[in-house]
Scaffold this motif. Structure first.
Motif, PDB file in Angstrom:
ATOM      1  N   LEU A 119       0.831  -1.208   0.000  1.00 12.30           N
ATOM      2  CA  LEU A 119       0.000   0.000   0.000  1.00 12.30           C
ATOM      3  C   LEU A 119       0.864   1.256   0.000  1.00 12.30           C
ATOM      4  O   LEU A 119       0.610   2.196  -0.756  1.00 12.30           O
ATOM      5  CB  LEU A 119      -0.923   0.004   1.223  1.00 12.30           C
ATOM      6  CG  LEU A 119      -2.105  -0.960   1.171  1.00 12.30           C
ATOM      7  CD1 LEU A 119      -2.850  -0.947   2.488  1.00 12.30           C
ATOM      8  CD2 LEU A 119      -3.042  -0.586   0.024  1.00 12.30           C
ATOM      9  N   ILE A 120       1.887   1.258   0.856  1.00 12.62           N
ATOM     10  CA  ILE A 120       2.747   2.446   0.964  1.00 12.62           C
ATOM     11  C   ILE A 120       3.420   2.726  -0.378  1.00 12.62           C
ATOM     12  O   ILE A 120       3.580   3.875  -0.793  1.00 12.62           O
ATOM     13  CB  ILE A 120       3.809   2.244   2.071  1.00 12.62           C
ATOM     14  CG1 ILE A 120       3.141   2.284   3.445  1.00 12.62           C
ATOM     15  CG2 ILE A 120       4.891   3.305   1.995  1.00 12.62           C
ATOM     16  CD1 ILE A 120       4.034   1.916   4.591  1.00 12.62           C
ATOM     17  N   ARG A 122       2.190   2.407  -3.235  1.00 12.78           N
ATOM     18  CA  ARG A 122       1.239   3.061  -4.144  1.00 12.78           C
ATOM     19  C   ARG A 122       1.020   4.527  -3.789  1.00 12.78           C
ATOM     20  O   ARG A 122       0.414   5.258  -4.553  1.00 12.78           O
ATOM     21  CB  ARG A 122      -0.111   2.331  -4.101  1.00 12.78           C
ATOM     22  CG  ARG A 122      -0.044   0.912  -4.585  1.00 12.78           C
ATOM     23  CD  ARG A 122      -0.220   0.838  -6.099  1.00 12.78           C
ATOM     24  NE  ARG A 122       0.209  -0.460  -6.580  1.00 12.78           N
ATOM     25  CZ  ARG A 122       1.334  -0.669  -7.251  1.00 12.78           C
ATOM     26  NH1 ARG A 122       2.136   0.340  -7.558  1.00 12.78           N
ATOM     27  NH2 ARG A 122       1.672  -1.878  -7.644  1.00 12.78           N
ATOM     28  N   LEU A 123       1.463   4.921  -2.552  1.00 15.49           N
ATOM     29  CA  LEU A 123       1.231   6.304  -2.131  1.00 15.49           C
ATOM     30  C   LEU A 123       2.089   7.243  -2.956  1.00 15.49           C
ATOM     31  O   LEU A 123       3.182   6.886  -3.404  1.00 15.49           O
ATOM     32  CB  LEU A 123       1.579   6.478  -0.643  1.00 15.49           C
ATOM     33  CG  LEU A 123       0.685   5.743   0.351  1.00 15.49           C
ATOM     34  CD1 LEU A 123       1.231   5.917   1.756  1.00 15.49           C
ATOM     35  CD2 LEU A 123      -0.744   6.254   0.263  1.00 15.49           C
ATOM     36  N   GLY A 124       1.611   8.446  -3.129  1.00 20.08           N
ATOM     37  CA  GLY A 124       2.370   9.420  -3.904  1.00 20.08           C
ATOM     38  C   GLY A 124       3.350  10.170  -3.031  1.00 20.08           C
ATOM     39  O   GLY A 124       4.291   9.592  -2.486  1.00 20.08           O
ATOM     40  N   ARG A 125       3.065  11.454  -2.840  1.00 15.49           N
ATOM     41  CA  ARG A 125       3.999  12.310  -2.130  1.00 15.49           C
ATOM     42  C   ARG A 125       4.110  11.937  -0.651  1.00 15.49           C
ATOM     43  O   ARG A 125       5.141  12.154  -0.025  1.00 15.49           O
ATOM     44  CB  ARG A 125       3.545  13.767  -2.280  1.00 15.49           C
ATOM     45  CG  ARG A 125       4.680  14.749  -2.216  1.00 15.49           C
ATOM     46  CD  ARG A 125       4.192  16.145  -2.510  1.00 15.49           C
ATOM     47  NE  ARG A 125       3.827  16.350  -3.911  1.00 15.49           N
ATOM     48  CZ  ARG A 125       3.177  17.420  -4.365  1.00 15.49           C
ATOM     49  NH1 ARG A 125       2.786  18.346  -3.526  1.00 15.49           N
ATOM     50  NH2 ARG A 125       2.888  17.555  -5.640  1.00 15.49           N
ATOM     51  N   SER A 126       3.031  11.417  -0.084  1.00 14.54           N
ATOM     52  CA  SER A 126       3.040  11.130   1.359  1.00 14.54           C
ATOM     53  C   SER A 126       3.800   9.853   1.695  1.00 14.54           C
ATOM     54  O   SER A 126       3.880   9.467   2.849  1.00 14.54           O
ATOM     55  CB  SER A 126       1.600  11.017   1.867  1.00 14.54           C
ATOM     56  OG  SER A 126       0.929   9.992   1.167  1.00 14.54           O
ATOM     57  N   ARG A 127       4.365   9.201   0.674  1.00 17.31           N
ATOM     58  CA  ARG A 127       5.008   7.913   0.900  1.00 17.31           C
ATOM     59  C   ARG A 127       6.125   7.984   1.943  1.00 17.31           C
ATOM     60  O   ARG A 127       6.172   7.193   2.882  1.00 17.31           O
ATOM     61  CB  ARG A 127       5.580   7.412  -0.437  1.00 17.31           C
ATOM     62  CG  ARG A 127       6.267   6.090  -0.292  1.00 17.31           C
ATOM     63  CD  ARG A 127       7.004   5.686  -1.540  1.00 17.31           C
ATOM     64  NE  ARG A 127       7.982   4.702  -1.158  1.00 17.31           N
ATOM     65  CZ  ARG A 127       8.435   3.769  -1.948  1.00 17.31           C
ATOM     66  NH1 ARG A 127       8.018   3.698  -3.194  1.00 17.31           N
ATOM     67  NH2 ARG A 127       9.310   2.906  -1.526  1.00 17.31           N
ATOM     68  N   VAL A 130       4.735   8.511   5.481  1.00 12.19           N
ATOM     69  CA  VAL A 130       4.098   7.324   6.075  1.00 12.19           C
ATOM     70  C   VAL A 130       5.149   6.281   6.452  1.00 12.19           C
ATOM     71  O   VAL A 130       5.129   5.716   7.546  1.00 12.19           O
ATOM     72  CB  VAL A 130       3.056   6.726   5.113  1.00 12.19           C
ATOM     73  CG1 VAL A 130       2.511   5.420   5.678  1.00 12.19           C
ATOM     74  CG2 VAL A 130       1.924   7.703   4.878  1.00 12.19           C
ATOM     75  N   SER A 131       6.115   6.040   5.553  1.00 14.52           N
ATOM     76  CA  SER A 131       7.123   5.026   5.898  1.00 14.52           C
ATOM     77  C   SER A 131       7.998   5.516   7.043  1.00 14.52           C
ATOM     78  O   SER A 131       8.547   4.719   7.797  1.00 14.52           O
ATOM     79  CB  SER A 131       7.954   4.643   4.673  1.00 14.52           C
ATOM     80  OG  SER A 131       8.710   5.741   4.246  1.00 14.52           O
TER      81      SER A 131
END
Lengths: 319, 426
Positions: A119-120, A122-127, A130-131
């Motif tokens: 899922l992470i 697939r995240l865009g800028r917030s990747r 979040v990680s």
């Protein structure tokens, strides 16, 4: 005991790491020094630490488990501690619990960790953001995590208070017993909370740029999303995640602070039983404590051996 | 001086030990210190004074590594503040090493001795008593014969059996008394009335009527072990049949009715007796969370502090059950391999100082290990003037029916058999 070397986790090794290593240019080697010797030299400091602390510790544990107690009058070498261990109700009762406490968090955190990593990705800028949260969790000691679970899940804890305020429960005892319970819910929760981010980080590292290329290639060949996941993505990250999962298993089976804080005095996990014997004021109980520790060490060793065997087969298949 | 500790030591180790001993003896005789002191307690006053001066001179500039149970914030603050200040006045730096269980410190010394570190050990002093002291005696870990060399030992009543023996083991100068501890039942007077806490039977009746609101930590926890012994004393009408060294027949007779009684009440305890808390701090947390409403403690004086902090309800009270309460003394022991023996001796002396004992009673409610009647009338008046918290029993109530501890071997057996007969039966 023999735990610390399991707690300091080496970075993920295995096929994913070696693939990257192989791509490096050959001039990485120093001229004149054979490659094997060079590697041995580089590893020497780490091996020395492992050798001195780990091997002397194990040797001491084995010797004491055989009754080597020169500070006690009348000591003698024997296998009594091992025989005593198999008839000890504390040890017998702990086997099932230890297996449960090790297997459930390992499987759950592997599944959750891989899912989170996918899922992470697939995240865009917030990747990165979040990680980053996932990585921050790695710095929290297990002890602190266990205490947080105690404050959260115990019958006098936060959830119980919320449930009381909402009118669901009248007394602390009416809230389900999640700490000090027979199943070990809080222990499992603490480990899943702590190990999922660990395996997420490993899976994210394994999901490098090469995976995108492979997935694109599969897509252009007509593979559906599910097929790409099962036949391309998961096989690529499996060796690294499996390696991490073995570490998680060995750790959860061999560490004592979380089950001590959140579990019962009986039945307790094997490491807690070892500690109970080790802390017995009667020094003649010491050999059995060491015998239990030796058994834990052997079990952990077997797990690593099994992993190396499976990882070897997986690597061969992926080639 | 000391016998070699290892019957099986390698020649090299024996040589090293012999050399170390020779050096120690040489140092002692030249400075005229420890050796002469250990031989007799009846040394002339002037020589005792000069001997103590020599200890002070040796201790000056040393750091004493004191391993002590660190789970009590108020006590930690007292040690880091008052005790460290007193030591600082004589040039001794205090390094308080907080441990969760005294057995950790004993294991550290044992590990060092096992590894051949018979001098220059890292543990200088341990707050200890009972079984952990017995463990050290079993493995010959302690430095002995120094307790009467402390100037403040003049305030200690060495004829008191509770001071001369530590859980049935003769102290023999291997530790110096520090604190007195008397157990008590702590209860919430809003939930139990005085009739409920009159005796063990009435307490158990209350527990049956109010299931889940009473428990004790699983032995071998120190307090849990005491709670089981309190129930044992009540069951057999006092500890007299178990006085003296361990006796198998007496033990079997005494505990015959104990295990059925404990199993019988188990179903009415916290969690239906399916499990027991791992430690006394877990029990205290259950009380402050309102999960349980009564528990046994070995530190009744500290309860007032908990009430003032708002952790315990203001209706918290204490009681001594009809059969009396178990009391003991705790001590400071110095490992024989300690690197800073002189500084550790100075620490033990500071702890026996009447002013230290008074301060400890004032800030923490810890009862004096010394005999207050041996101090000056002025100091006695100060002790008498220390206010007693409404949640805490006065010292007279705690000591008038105090019961002695059993021999350490009994404790170990009771703890083992409790595990087999109670914990593992659920």
């Amino acid at each position: 005991m023999t735990q610390p070397e399991l707690r300091t986790r080496p970075p993920p090794t295995g096929p994913a790491a070696t693939t990257r290593g192989r791509r490096r240019p050959a001039n990485h080697r120093r001229r004149g020094v054979p490659r094997g010797l060079w590697i041995a030299l580089l590893l020497a400091p780490a091996l020395l630490v492992v050798g001195v602390f780990f091997l002397t510790g194990i040797t001491q544990a084995v010797a004491q488990s055989l009754g080597y107690q020169p500070f006690l009058p009348g000591w003698r070498l024997s296998l009594d501690a091992y025989q005593g261990m198999f008839t000890d109700p504390a040890v017998r009762a702990s086997l099932l619990l230890t297996a449960r406490i090790a297997i459930i968090p390992t499987v759950l955190s592997a599944v959750l960790g891989v899912s989170a990593a996918l899922l992470i990705r697939r995240l865009g800028r917030s990747r990165n953001w979040v990680s980053g949260i996932f990585q921050a969790n790695l710095a929290v000691p297990h002890l602190v995590g266990a205490l947080c679970m105690l404050l959260l899940l115990s019958q006098g804890g936060l959830l119980s208070r919320v449930s009381h305020a909402a009118g669901f429960t009248d007394t602390p005892a009416a809230f389900p017993a999640l700490t000090g319970d027979e199943f070990g819910w809080a222990i499992i929760a603490a480990y899943v909370w702590k190990e999922t981010p660990f395996l997420t980080v490993i899976a994210l590292a394994a999901l490098g740029r090469g995976v995108d290329d492979l997935e694109n290639a599969a897509r252009s060949l007509g593979a559906r999303p599910w097929q790409r996941l099962v036949h391309v993505t998961l096989p690529v990250i499996t060796p690294a995640v499996a390696g991490g999962a073995v570490l998680v298993f060995a750790f959860t089976a061999g560490s004592y602070e979380v089950p001590y804080l959140l579990g019962r005095p009986f039945p307790a996990t094997l490491p807690v039983v070892a500690l109970q014997h080790y802390n017995a004021t009667d020094l003649t109980a010491r050999p059995e404590a060491m015998a239990v520790a030796v058994v834990i060490t052997v079990l952990s060793g077997l797990m690593v051996a099994a992993y190396l065997f499976i990882a070897g087969r997986l690597a061969r298949r992926s080639l | 001086m000391r016998p070699p500790r290892f019957a099986h030591a390698r020649p090299a180790r024996i040589a090293a030990l012999a050399a170390a001993l020779a050096l120690t003896v040489a140092a002692c005789t030249s400075a005229g210190t420890v050796t002469s002191l250990t031989t007799s307690g009846a040394a002339a006053m002037t020589s005792a004074e000069s001997d103590w001066d020599a200890v002070l001179a040796q201790a000056n500039g040393q750091t004493v590594n004191w391993y002590m149970y660190g789970g009590d914030d108020t006590l930690n603050a007292f040690v880091a503040g008052y005790v460290a200040d007193q030591l600082g006045k004589v040039g001794v730096t205090l390094n308080q090493v907080k441990i969760t269980d005294t057995v950790d410190a004993v294991n550290k010394v044992l590990g060092e001795v096992q590894a051949g570190r018979t001098t220059d050990g890292s543990v200088d002093a341990i707050w200890v008593n009972g079984e952990n002291f017995a463990t050290g005696v079993q493995a010959n870990l302690w430095s002995c014969g120094w307790d009467k060399t402390l100037p403040n030992s003049q305030f200690v009543d060495f004829t008191d059996p509770a001071v001369a023996n530590d859980f049935g083991i003769p102290v023999k100068g291997c530790e110096a008394v520090w604190q007195q501890a008397d157990s008590a039942l702590v209860y919430d007077s809003a939930k139990l009335d005085t009739a409920d806490v009159a005796s063990m039977s009435t307490l158990f009746d209350w527990a049956r009527a109010n299931p889940g609101q009473f428990t004790y930590p699983a032995p071998p926890d120190f307090t849990g072990s005491m709670a089981v012994r309190t129930i044992l004393y009540d069951t057999i009408g006092g500890p007299t049949t178990l006085s003296g060294p361990f006796d198998e027949t007496n033990y079997t007779n005494a505990t015959a009715k104990l295990w059925p009684r404990l199993k019988d009440i188990a179903g009415s305890l916290w969690r239906g007796g399916q499990t027991y808390p791992q430690s006394q701090s877990a029990v205290e947390k259950l009380y402050s969370d309102g999960e349980i409403n009564a528990f046994f403690t070995y530190g009744p004086g500290a309860v007032g502090d908990q009430v003032d902090k708002g952790l315990y309800p203001a209706s918290t009270r204490q009681a001594v059950l009809a059969g009396g309460n178990i009391g003991n003394r705790s001590f400071v022991a110095i490992p024989a391999n300690a690197a800073h023996q002189a500084a550790a001796t100075v620490l033990a002396n500071v702890l026996q100082d009447p002013q230290t004992q008074l301060e400890l009673l004032t800030v923490k409610g810890v009862y004096p290990g010394i005999d207050v009647t041996k101090t000056s009338p002025d100091v006695q008046a100060q002790f008498a003037a220390v206010p007693v918290h409404p949640s805490v029993l006065p010292l007279t109530a705690l000591t008038e029916n105090a019961q002695p501890e059993l021999a350490a071997e009994y404790l170990t057996r009771i703890e083992q058999d409790w595990t087999t007969n109670v914990l593992q039966q659920q």
